[in-house]
Design a protein around this motif. Sequence first.
Motif, PDB file in Angstrom:
ATOM      1  N   THR A 138      17.003  51.467  13.808  1.00 51.99           N
ATOM      2  CA  THR A 138      18.295  50.875  14.824  1.00 51.99           C
ATOM      3  C   THR A 138      17.170  51.113  16.083  1.00 51.99           C
ATOM      4  O   THR A 138      16.602  52.774  16.345  1.00 51.99           O
ATOM      5  CB  THR A 138      19.319  52.308  13.799  1.00 51.99           C
ATOM      6  OG1 THR A 138      19.451  52.392  12.625  1.00 51.99           O
ATOM      7  CG2 THR A 138      20.759  51.843  15.010  1.00 51.99           C
ATOM      8  N   THR A 139      17.312  50.665  16.356  1.00 46.87           N
ATOM      9  CA  THR A 139      17.106  50.524  18.097  1.00 46.87           C
ATOM     10  C   THR A 139      17.818  52.147  18.873  1.00 46.87           C
ATOM     11  O   THR A 139      19.272  52.431  18.508  1.00 46.87           O
ATOM     12  CB  THR A 139      17.695  48.976  18.640  1.00 46.87           C
ATOM     13  OG1 THR A 139      17.072  48.159  17.815  1.00 46.87           O
ATOM     14  CG2 THR A 139      17.394  49.102  19.958  1.00 46.87           C
ATOM     15  N   GLY A 140      17.157  52.461  19.437  1.00 50.96           N
ATOM     16  CA  GLY A 140      17.920  54.041  20.909  1.00 50.96           C
ATOM     17  C   GLY A 140      17.684  54.940  19.681  1.00 50.96           C
ATOM     18  O   GLY A 140      17.982  55.867  20.127  1.00 50.96           O
ATOM     19  N   GLU A 141      17.332  54.770  18.547  1.00 49.08           N
ATOM     20  CA  GLU A 141      17.352  55.946  17.037  1.00 49.08           C
ATOM     21  C   GLU A 141      15.959  56.623  17.585  1.00 49.08           C
ATOM     22  O   GLU A 141      14.289  56.399  17.707  1.00 49.08           O
ATOM     23  CB  GLU A 141      16.769  55.611  15.628  1.00 49.08           C
ATOM     24  CG  GLU A 141      19.023  55.477  15.479  1.00 49.08           C
ATOM     25  CD  GLU A 141      19.951  56.857  15.777  1.00 49.08           C
ATOM     26  OE1 GLU A 141      19.366  57.936  15.541  1.00 49.08           O
ATOM     27  OE2 GLU A 141      20.846  56.596  16.366  1.00 49.08           O
ATOM     28  N   SER A 142      15.346  57.744  17.039  1.00 50.30           N
ATOM     29  CA  SER A 142      13.967  58.397  17.047  1.00 50.30           C
ATOM     30  C   SER A 142      14.102  58.738  15.370  1.00 50.30           C
ATOM     31  O   SER A 142      15.018  59.145  15.565  1.00 50.30           O
ATOM     32  CB  SER A 142      14.282  60.136  18.542  1.00 50.30           C
ATOM     33  OG  SER A 142      14.156  59.210  19.356  1.00 50.30           O
ATOM     34  N   TYR A 143      12.748  59.193  15.141  1.00 48.95           N
ATOM     35  CA  TYR A 143      12.312  59.434  13.423  1.00 48.95           C
ATOM     36  C   TYR A 143      10.971  60.437  14.271  1.00 48.95           C
ATOM     37  O   TYR A 143      10.276  60.445  14.808  1.00 48.95           O
ATOM     38  CB  TYR A 143      11.767  58.235  12.694  1.00 48.95           C
ATOM     39  CG  TYR A 143      13.334  56.922  12.731  1.00 48.95           C
ATOM     40  CD1 TYR A 143      14.617  57.378  12.085  1.00 48.95           C
ATOM     41  CD2 TYR A 143      13.048  56.492  14.344  1.00 48.95           C
ATOM     42  CE1 TYR A 143      15.031  55.723  11.668  1.00 48.95           C
ATOM     43  CE2 TYR A 143      14.208  55.520  13.361  1.00 48.95           C
ATOM     44  CZ  TYR A 143      15.197  55.451  12.734  1.00 48.95           C
ATOM     45  OH  TYR A 143      16.245  54.551  12.826  1.00 48.95           O
TER      46      TYR A 143
END
Length: 99
Positions: free
Chosen positions: A30-35
């Motif tokens: 997802t754009t904007g998400e961090s993993y």
Amino acid sequence: MPEMRFAVRWPDGAESSHYSPSLVLHDYLTTGESYGVADFVARAGEALDAAGERVRAAYGFACTSAMASRDEIVRAAAGYAGGEVTVLRMEPPLPAEAS
């Protein structure tokens, strides 16, 4: 088959851009998400494998560009002991869902 590019920021602030022959990456990232680095590598790898299989199903041969993107991500991730990868862009975005 629509193709896409996606850009990420690694834990040290470095940015990289990668190719996918399919929009299937939207199902995994997802754009904007961090993993976490390991989670990102697993998600991106699974997505790129799925994208490559879509090419194989449609055209009868593997997508070497999807495999190259997966390999680039694995190599880049090897330089990080931890931290997070942020998804900056996924282009094209998914079409807006009908309301």
